[in-house]
Design an enzyme around this catalytic site. Sequence first.
Site, PDB file in Angstrom:
ATOM      1  N   ARG A   1       0.801  -1.327  -0.220  1.00 20.02           N
ATOM      2  CA  ARG A   1      -0.095   0.166   0.122  1.00 20.02           C
ATOM      3  C   ARG A   1       0.708   1.135  -0.005  1.00 20.02           C
ATOM      4  NH1 ARG A   1      -3.148  -2.876   3.534  1.00 20.02           N
ATOM      5  NH2 ARG A   1      -5.140  -3.907   2.840  1.00 20.02           N
TER       6      ARG A   1
ATOM      7  N   LYS B   1       3.135  11.709 -10.559  1.00 15.10           N
ATOM      8  CA  LYS B   1       2.240  10.817 -11.619  1.00 15.10           C
ATOM      9  C   LYS B   1       2.999   9.310 -12.056  1.00 15.10           C
ATOM     10  CE  LYS B   1      -0.586  14.383 -13.692  1.00 15.10           C
ATOM     11  NZ  LYS B   1      -0.856  14.963 -15.255  1.00 15.10           N
TER      12      LYS B   1
ATOM     13  N   GLU C   1       9.739  19.964 -24.006  1.00 17.13           N
ATOM     14  CA  GLU C   1       9.205  19.816 -22.661  1.00 17.13           C
ATOM     15  C   GLU C   1       9.938  21.156 -22.104  1.00 17.13           C
ATOM     16  OE1 GLU C   1       6.320  18.608 -21.458  1.00 17.13           O
ATOM     17  OE2 GLU C   1       6.348  16.668 -22.535  1.00 17.13           O
TER      18      GLU C   1
ATOM     19  N   LYS D   1       8.003  23.254 -13.131  1.00 15.84           N
ATOM     20  CA  LYS D   1       7.171  22.180 -12.584  1.00 15.84           C
ATOM     21  C   LYS D   1       7.047  22.057 -11.187  1.00 15.84           C
ATOM     22  CE  LYS D   1       5.480  17.791 -13.396  1.00 15.84           C
ATOM     23  NZ  LYS D   1       5.367  16.871 -14.203  1.00 15.84           N
TER      24      LYS D   1
ATOM     25  N   GLU E   1      -3.937  18.023 -10.074  1.00 10.83           N
ATOM     26  CA  GLU E   1      -4.695  18.552 -11.348  1.00 10.83           C
ATOM     27  C   GLU E   1      -5.971  18.874 -11.052  1.00 10.83           C
ATOM     28  OE1 GLU E   1      -2.863  16.538 -14.761  1.00 10.83           O
ATOM     29  OE2 GLU E   1      -4.487  17.392 -15.970  1.00 10.83           O
TER      30      GLU E   1
ATOM     31  N   ARG F   1      -2.582  22.589 -12.771  1.00  7.61           N
ATOM     32  CA  ARG F   1      -1.616  21.763 -13.169  1.00  7.61           C
ATOM     33  C   ARG F   1      -1.934  21.382 -14.894  1.00  7.61           C
ATOM     34  NH1 ARG F   1       1.132  16.584 -10.378  1.00  7.61           N
ATOM     35  NH2 ARG F   1       2.337  15.676 -12.164  1.00  7.61           N
TER      36      ARG F   1
ATOM     37  N   ASN G   1      -0.108  20.676 -19.672  1.00  7.87           N
ATOM     38  CA  ASN G   1      -0.650  19.814 -20.787  1.00  7.87           C
ATOM     39  C   ASN G   1      -0.441  20.539 -22.094  1.00  7.87           C
ATOM     40  OD1 ASN G   1      -1.344  17.572 -19.512  1.00  7.87           O
ATOM     41  ND2 ASN G   1      -3.299  18.165 -18.996  1.00  7.87           N
TER      42      ASN G   1
ATOM     43  N   HIS H   1      -0.209  19.271 -25.451  1.00 12.60           N
ATOM     44  CA  HIS H   1      -0.326  17.789 -25.283  1.00 12.60           C
ATOM     45  C   HIS H   1      -1.780  17.501 -26.124  1.00 12.60           C
ATOM     46  CE1 HIS H   1       3.075  17.993 -22.773  1.00 12.60           C
ATOM     47  NE2 HIS H   1       3.028  16.920 -22.638  1.00 12.60           N
TER      48      HIS H   1
ATOM     49  N   HIS I   1      -1.281  14.475 -28.095  1.00 13.58           N
ATOM     50  CA  HIS I   1      -1.649  13.099 -28.098  1.00 13.58           C
ATOM     51  C   HIS I   1      -2.306  12.474 -29.129  1.00 13.58           C
ATOM     52  CE1 HIS I   1      -1.615  13.098 -23.115  1.00 13.58           C
ATOM     53  NE2 HIS I   1      -0.347  12.705 -23.824  1.00 13.58           N
TER      54      HIS I   1
ATOM     55  N   HIS J   1       7.177  11.190 -28.100  1.00  8.19           N
ATOM     56  CA  HIS J   1       6.096  12.135 -27.322  1.00  8.19           C
ATOM     57  C   HIS J   1       6.631  13.566 -27.388  1.00  8.19           C
ATOM     58  CE1 HIS J   1       3.711  13.358 -24.081  1.00  8.19           C
ATOM     59  NE2 HIS J   1       4.601  14.075 -23.315  1.00  8.19           N
TER      60      HIS J   1
HETATM   61  N1  GLY Z   1       3.314  15.783 -17.398  1.00 10.17           N
HETATM   62  C1  GLY Z   1       2.322  16.568 -17.024  1.00 10.17           C
HETATM   63  C2  GLY Z   1       1.732  16.502 -15.367  1.00 10.17           C
HETATM   64  O1  GLY Z   1       3.089  16.037 -14.730  1.00 10.17           O
HETATM   65  O2  GLY Z   1       1.041  16.877 -14.887  1.00 10.17           O
END
Ligand code: GLY
Length: 374
Positions: free
Chosen positions: A122, A144, A186, A230, A240, A244, A248, A251, A255, A268
């Site tokens: 966990r 993430k 990026e 970031k 997010e 946040r 994107n 993106h 995407h 990417h």
């Molecule tokens: N790569 C986008 C984020 O980490 O929110």
Amino acid sequence: MKSVIPVNLPQQSYEIAIAPASLAHLGSWMQPLKLGKKVLLVSNPMVFKHYGQQVLDSLVQAGFQVSPCLLPAGERYKTLNSVQKIYNVALAHRLERSSTIVALGGGVIGDMAGFAAATWLRGINFVQVPTSLLAMVDASIGGKTGVNHPHGKNLIGAFHQPRLVVIDPQVLATLPAREFRAGMAEVIKYGVIWDAELFAALEAAQRLDQQRYVSADLMQMILTRSCQAKAEVVSQDEKEAGLRAILNYGHTIGHAVESLTGYRVVNHGEAVAIGMVAAGAIALQLGLWKQTCSDRQRALIEKAGLPTCLPAGLDLEAILDSLQTDKKVKDGRVRFVLPTDIGQCTVTDQVTAAVIRTVLQTLDSSIAARPAVQ
Ligand code: GLY
């Protein structure tokens, strides 16, 4: 030359340490975090060949008991099956709640190792040692983690913040040039949406298309300011709920381009570069930013050796359809991050299909490449 950037979060804050030759310090920098003795080091064979021994030595010298777990490289291996292999080593090595998973590799390794750390017992400790530019400035920060489902990228995942991120710019020397450029997309993104000074520094650079043309000082600055951007965004909106989403930028259409070309034609970062050009053109159409800003963004993307046109043969209507199934759709409306100036942006769901269609036509490589009629 060492930068330390805090990521301030309500539950658990951590630091991003950026310094040349920092792999050798990994163990001693982990010591003050009071982690358990056992470490599972997740990497891929190529990265491990270059840097595994150095990392093992550093961890062992600091008193950690380390078990390596090597997984094949590549997005197609970012699956629950690979995570199962991490669990198997975790079981064999008797990892405990206080133990740590260290990810040494690019975004794929970091995402899988992080997901294993989020779910084993966990949730156990996690440390990121990113080795690609893209992972250094984006994937390793912000918690993430996850894997792909056969029907979509990153559909399975969890937020699980690392306890520490250690970045050694020297490892970029062995990164393939195309992957370096992907990470640069990026970096440019942060310049456009958040940091006009970073953008100006990139503009002032002679070349950005290969690591060997970027001085150590400039690389340190690029990494520091990108990670700062970031970290600031994630500190304000960890899960997010709002801000946040600006990460994107590029993106949305990016995407769609990636998935419609089966993740094989463009990587990417290249898709994000095309997506940024598209978003910049949409912003121009909507009168949100100036032509000069759009031109500056395009020039920087070109300087980084990144594409500015759609790959040949892509059906524009298929892109429009694909936008509807993206994670960024909310209540049936596509959300776009659009720039309003260099260093500033906004999020909107007010972009019509007609505007997107017009912009995509201007980015169609078959049209763009066609000689002008005299
Ligand atoms: N790569 C986008 C984020 O980490 O929110």
